[in-house]
Design a protein around this motif. Structure first.
Motif, PDB file in Angstrom:
ATOM      1  N   GLU A 101     -12.007   3.009   1.863  1.00 26.67           N
ATOM      2  CA  GLU A 101     -11.927   4.314   2.531  1.00 26.67           C
ATOM      3  C   GLU A 101     -10.492   4.727   2.832  1.00 26.67           C
ATOM      4  N   ASN A 102      -9.673   3.752   3.200  1.00 25.46           N
ATOM      5  CA  ASN A 102      -8.268   4.073   3.508  1.00 25.46           C
ATOM      6  C   ASN A 102      -7.337   3.807   2.332  1.00 25.46           C
ATOM      7  N   ARG A 103      -7.907   3.368   1.204  1.00 28.70           N
ATOM      8  CA  ARG A 103      -7.124   3.074  -0.008  1.00 28.70           C
ATOM      9  C   ARG A 103      -5.983   2.101   0.294  1.00 28.70           C
ATOM     10  N   LEU A 104      -6.375   0.973   0.889  1.00 30.47           N
ATOM     11  CA  LEU A 104      -5.395  -0.056   1.226  1.00 30.47           C
ATOM     12  C   LEU A 104      -5.911  -1.413   0.761  1.00 30.47           C
ATOM     13  N   ALA A 105      -4.994  -2.326   0.494  1.00 30.30           N
ATOM     14  CA  ALA A 105      -5.385  -3.717   0.242  1.00 30.30           C
ATOM     15  C   ALA A 105      -4.498  -4.616   1.080  1.00 30.30           C
ATOM     16  N   ARG A 106      -5.119  -5.652   1.662  1.00 24.88           N
ATOM     17  CA  ARG A 106      -4.361  -6.660   2.404  1.00 24.88           C
ATOM     18  C   ARG A 106      -4.324  -7.906   1.523  1.00 24.88           C
ATOM     19  N   VAL A 107      -3.129  -8.376   1.226  1.00 21.92           N
ATOM     20  CA  VAL A 107      -3.017  -9.490   0.280  1.00 21.92           C
ATOM     21  C   VAL A 107      -2.061 -10.559   0.790  1.00 21.92           C
ATOM     22  N   GLU A 108      -2.273 -11.773   0.277  1.00 16.36           N
ATOM     23  CA  GLU A 108      -1.265 -12.809   0.458  1.00 16.36           C
ATOM     24  C   GLU A 108      -0.163 -12.570  -0.582  1.00 16.36           C
ATOM     25  N   PRO A 109       1.040 -13.138  -0.354  1.00 16.83           N
ATOM     26  CA  PRO A 109       2.180 -12.764  -1.208  1.00 16.83           C
ATOM     27  C   PRO A 109       2.096 -13.279  -2.638  1.00 16.83           C
ATOM     28  N   GLY A 110       1.306 -14.353  -2.862  1.00 17.64           N
ATOM     29  CA  GLY A 110       1.281 -14.944  -4.200  1.00 17.64           C
ATOM     30  C   GLY A 110       0.269 -14.308  -5.138  1.00 17.64           C
ATOM     31  N   THR A 158       8.049   0.107  -5.734  1.00 15.11           N
ATOM     32  CA  THR A 158       7.156  -0.672  -4.858  1.00 15.11           C
ATOM     33  C   THR A 158       7.214  -0.199  -3.404  1.00 15.11           C
ATOM     34  N   ARG A 159       8.426   0.173  -2.948  1.00 14.19           N
ATOM     35  CA  ARG A 159       8.565   0.594  -1.549  1.00 14.19           C
ATOM     36  C   ARG A 159       7.506   1.634  -1.150  1.00 14.19           C
ATOM     37  N   GLU A 160       7.216   2.546  -2.059  1.00 15.18           N
ATOM     38  CA  GLU A 160       6.243   3.617  -1.786  1.00 15.18           C
ATOM     39  C   GLU A 160       4.852   3.063  -1.503  1.00 15.18           C
ATOM     40  N   ALA A 161       4.581   1.837  -1.967  1.00 18.11           N
ATOM     41  CA  ALA A 161       3.231   1.297  -1.881  1.00 18.11           C
ATOM     42  C   ALA A 161       3.048   0.320  -0.715  1.00 18.11           C
ATOM     43  N   VAL A 162       4.105   0.084   0.063  1.00 12.92           N
ATOM     44  CA  VAL A 162       3.991  -0.940   1.109  1.00 12.92           C
ATOM     45  C   VAL A 162       3.770  -0.303   2.479  1.00 12.92           C
ATOM     46  N   ALA A 163       2.656  -0.655   3.122  1.00 18.82           N
ATOM     47  CA  ALA A 163       2.350  -0.104   4.447  1.00 18.82           C
ATOM     48  C   ALA A 163       2.709  -1.077   5.573  1.00 18.82           C
ATOM     49  N   VAL A 182      -0.910   6.767   7.371  1.00 17.78           N
ATOM     50  CA  VAL A 182      -0.064   7.401   6.358  1.00 17.78           C
ATOM     51  C   VAL A 182       1.326   7.640   6.952  1.00 17.78           C
ATOM     52  N   LYS A 183       1.344   8.087   8.214  1.00 17.03           N
ATOM     53  CA  LYS A 183       2.618   8.354   8.885  1.00 17.03           C
ATOM     54  C   LYS A 183       2.821   7.367  10.030  1.00 17.03           C
ATOM     55  N   ASP A 184       4.059   6.941  10.217  1.00 23.55           N
ATOM     56  CA  ASP A 184       4.380   6.014  11.303  1.00 23.55           C
ATOM     57  C   ASP A 184       5.891   6.023  11.450  1.00 23.55           C
ATOM     58  N   VAL A 185       6.364   6.567  12.568  1.00 28.83           N
ATOM     59  CA  VAL A 185       7.818   6.666  12.743  1.00 28.83           C
ATOM     60  C   VAL A 185       8.287   5.919  13.992  1.00 28.83           C
ATOM     61  N   ALA A 207       0.860  -8.798   3.103  1.00 25.84           N
ATOM     62  CA  ALA A 207       1.259  -7.388   2.975  1.00 25.84           C
ATOM     63  C   ALA A 207       0.015  -6.517   2.899  1.00 25.84           C
ATOM     64  N   THR A 208       0.126  -5.319   3.487  1.00 25.27           N
ATOM     65  CA  THR A 208      -0.896  -4.301   3.266  1.00 25.27           C
ATOM     66  C   THR A 208      -0.269  -3.281   2.332  1.00 25.27           C
ATOM     67  N   VAL A 209      -0.902  -3.057   1.188  1.00 25.22           N
ATOM     68  CA  VAL A 209      -0.321  -2.136   0.207  1.00 25.22           C
ATOM     69  C   VAL A 209      -1.255  -0.961  -0.043  1.00 25.22           C
ATOM     70  N   ARG A 210      -0.660   0.143  -0.477  1.00 23.24           N
ATOM     71  CA  ARG A 210      -1.433   1.368  -0.713  1.00 23.24           C
ATOM     72  C   ARG A 210      -1.971   1.400  -2.136  1.00 23.24           C
ATOM     73  N   LEU A 211      -3.198   1.857  -2.266  1.00 19.98           N
ATOM     74  CA  LEU A 211      -3.841   2.008  -3.570  1.00 19.98           C
ATOM     75  C   LEU A 211      -4.025   3.493  -3.843  1.00 19.98           C
ATOM     76  N   LYS A 212      -4.269   3.828  -5.099  1.00 20.74           N
ATOM     77  CA  LYS A 212      -4.485   5.231  -5.466  1.00 20.74           C
ATOM     78  C   LYS A 212      -5.786   5.352  -6.248  1.00 20.74           C
ATOM     79  N   PRO A 213      -6.413   6.538  -6.230  1.00 22.76           N
ATOM     80  CA  PRO A 213      -7.621   6.701  -7.048  1.00 22.76           C
ATOM     81  C   PRO A 213      -7.279   6.755  -8.535  1.00 22.76           C
ATOM     82  N   ILE A 214      -8.101   6.136  -9.363  1.00 22.01           N
ATOM     83  CA  ILE A 214      -7.866   6.184 -10.811  1.00 22.01           C
ATOM     84  C   ILE A 214      -8.010   7.629 -11.265  1.00 22.01           C
ATOM     85  N   PRO A 215      -7.023   8.156 -12.008  1.00 16.94           N
ATOM     86  CA  PRO A 215      -7.148   9.546 -12.453  1.00 16.94           C
ATOM     87  C   PRO A 215      -8.374   9.716 -13.359  1.00 16.94           C
TER      88      PRO A 215
END
Ligand SMILES: Cc1cc2nc3c(=O)[nH]c(=O)nc-3n(C[C@H](O)[C@H](O)[C@H](O)COP(=O)(O)OP(=O)(O)OC[C@H]3O[C@@H](n4cnc5c(N)ncnc54)[C@H](O)[C@@H]3O)c2cc1C
Length: 449
Positions: A101-110, A158-163, A182-185, A207-215
């Motif tokens: 729903e939030n288009r995010l993934a939480r992953v380990e670094p490896g 990659t920076r764009e994809a890291v939350a 999406v926003k956090d300042v 890391a929590t990274v951002r995902l996008k919908p497949i076009p």
């Protein structure tokens, strides 16, 4: 005889390895930088606590630590230090959560980059950062190098994809940065600070990274051949200025296409000068590909094709292994503003002609990011000539307002070039940040900054 590793072994048990095979396997990355020696041990971390134990021991004993993900780095950043400790994250390879729903993934670094993308695709999503090494590099390594790749023209680096990040600091504390919003300042952009920090400020353990919908629709790949490198560069500028944006826009000069064809024959026509290869996506993909090919023809393309298969892109992905197999390991990673691309390519040709040596250039052309590799023999004299040519290419990129590294990072291979780009004040600020977080200087000392 006392075992120098006894205290660490007591904490980590079998997750500490010191056998010759493991030391060799984890001793280096994929760059031309030779490790200066062998590590004393490898920590096969399975948790942030393991990483904390390793850094704590290193701090107490003054042992230099190198951090390693998939070891595909091209800057020497993950190479072992003589008598040092390697902290490997490759066992921390679980995808912890896919929040559709939030288009995010939480992953380990490896987690291997391509594995995350594949897992996201099962949910109609994808992970946009796409280094050509995606099948073997890790998310932690991608974040630590702020990796680029093929799809940056459409999705950024990659920076764009890291939350969010979880980082173990050199003093053992665990730092959480960022937010799922999406926003956090709030506060300094600490997430951004660790993205691209090349293992010098802390070890990323989640890391929590951002995902996008497949076009929607079927992607189209396209290819256009040019009689000169400069004409291909001019086409890239025309495409970049146009309304029809590709998702991928790559350049290979004739020498690189020749190399790929000789190592992995796939029937690619070797152009006289260079070829552009790319991909358009979305329900409009065919029309976009046609419009881009038309721009290429206007810029002088002598032949072109549009395809529904990805084999053209596969050829591009094979460029690095093909060049490496041919011994063209001495390469650079410069970037220029896109409008300067044609001038840059002309300059690279002039450097090759002046030294009477061949240079193979592959480029993430849409980003103005070039990997030029110099043909050179194995002797020290040959290496010195190649290094001199790479330095000339790098200085030309800087003259054109560019950068010494678009995506691979500084590591040890480009350390001497830092003052060419950064002012004394900038280097001082970098060093102060490094000292604030790693006062003992145990993490990747002497590299990156
Ligand atoms: C065939 C090939 C193609 C490539 N194509 C591209 C490309 O298209 N775009 C691109 O940008 N790069 C590319 N690269 C370079 C490389 O794949 C990237 O730099 C990648 O991000 C490295 O990831 P890794 O997991 O292999 O990291 P490693 O090589 O293990 O480490 C790289 C750096 O990150 C640090 N590091 C690793 N993990 C962590 C962590 N968890 N916490 C803190 N620091 C860490 C290391 O200390 C080191 O400084 C390519 C390499 C190869 C061999």
């Amino acid at each position: 005889v006392t075992d120098p590793l006894a205290a660490l072994r007591a904490e980590l048990g079998p997750r500490l390895a010191a056998d010759p095979e493991t030391l060799h396997r984890y001793g280096r990355d994929s760059s031309r930088a030779e490790p200066e020696g062998e590590a004393i041990a490898v920590v096969l971390a399975e948790s942030a606590a393991d990483v904390g134990a390793a850094l704590g021991w290193a701090a107490r004993t003054g042992t230099p630590v190198s951090v390693r993900g998939g070891g595909t780095g091209l800057a020497g950043g993950a190479n072992a230090y003589p008598g040092g400790l390697v902290v490997s994250l490759d066992r921390m390879n679980r995808i912890l959560e896919i929040d559709v729903e939030n288009r995010l993934a939480r992953v380990e670094p490896g987690v291997v980059t391509a594995d995350l993308d594949a897992a996201a695709r099962e949910h109609g999503l994808f992970y946009a950062p796409d280094p050509a090494s995606a099948a073997t590099s890790t998310i932690g390594g991608n974040i630590a190098t702020n990796a680029g790749g093929l799809r940056c023209i459409a999705h950024g680096v990659t920076r764009e994809a890291v939350a969010e990040l979880e980082v173990v600091l050199p003093d053992g504390r665990v730092l959480e940065t960022g937010r799922r919003t999406v926003k956090d300042v709030v506060g300094y952009d600490l997430t951004g600070l660790f993205v691209g920090s090349e293992g010098t400020l802390g070890v990323i353990t989640a890391a929590t990274v951002r995902l996008k919908p497949i076009p929607p629709g079927e992607p189209r790949t396209f290819r256009a051949g040019f009689d000169s490198l400069e004409a291909a560069g001019a086409a890239v500028i025309a495409i970049a200025l146009g309304a029809d944006r590709p998702e991928i826009l790559e350049l290979m000069d004739a020498f690189s296409v020749e190399m790929v064809e000789s190592f992995f024959p796939s029937g690619l026509a070797v152009p006289r000068g260079a070829m552009l290869v790319g991909q358009a996506v979305g329900s409009d993909a065919q029309r976009i590909a046609e419009a881009i090919v038309e721009r290429c023809v206007e810029a002088g393309a002598t032949d072109s094709e549009i395809s529904t298969t990805s084999s053209l892109l596969e050829a591009r992905r094979l460029a690095n292994p093909a060049l490496t197999a041919r011994g063209l390991r001495l390469s650079c990673d410069v970037g220029v503003p896109v409008a300067a691309l044609a001038t840059m390519l002309r300059g690279v040709e002039a450097i090759a002609a002046r030294h009477g040596r061949r240079i193979a250039t592959v480029a993430h052309a849409g980003d103005g990011n070039l990997h030029s590799a110099v043909e050179a023999g194995d002797s020290p004299v040959e290496t010195a000539i190649a290094e001199e040519m790479l330095d000339e290419i790098t200085r030309l990129a800087l003259e054109l307002g560019g950068t010494i590294s678009g995506e691979h990072g500084i590591g040890s291979t480009k350390h001497h070039e830092l003052p060419w780009q950064l002012s004394a004040t900038s280097i001082d600020v970098h060093r102060r940040i490094k000292e604030a977080l790693d006062p003992g200087g145990i993490l990747s000392p002497g590299r990156a900054v």
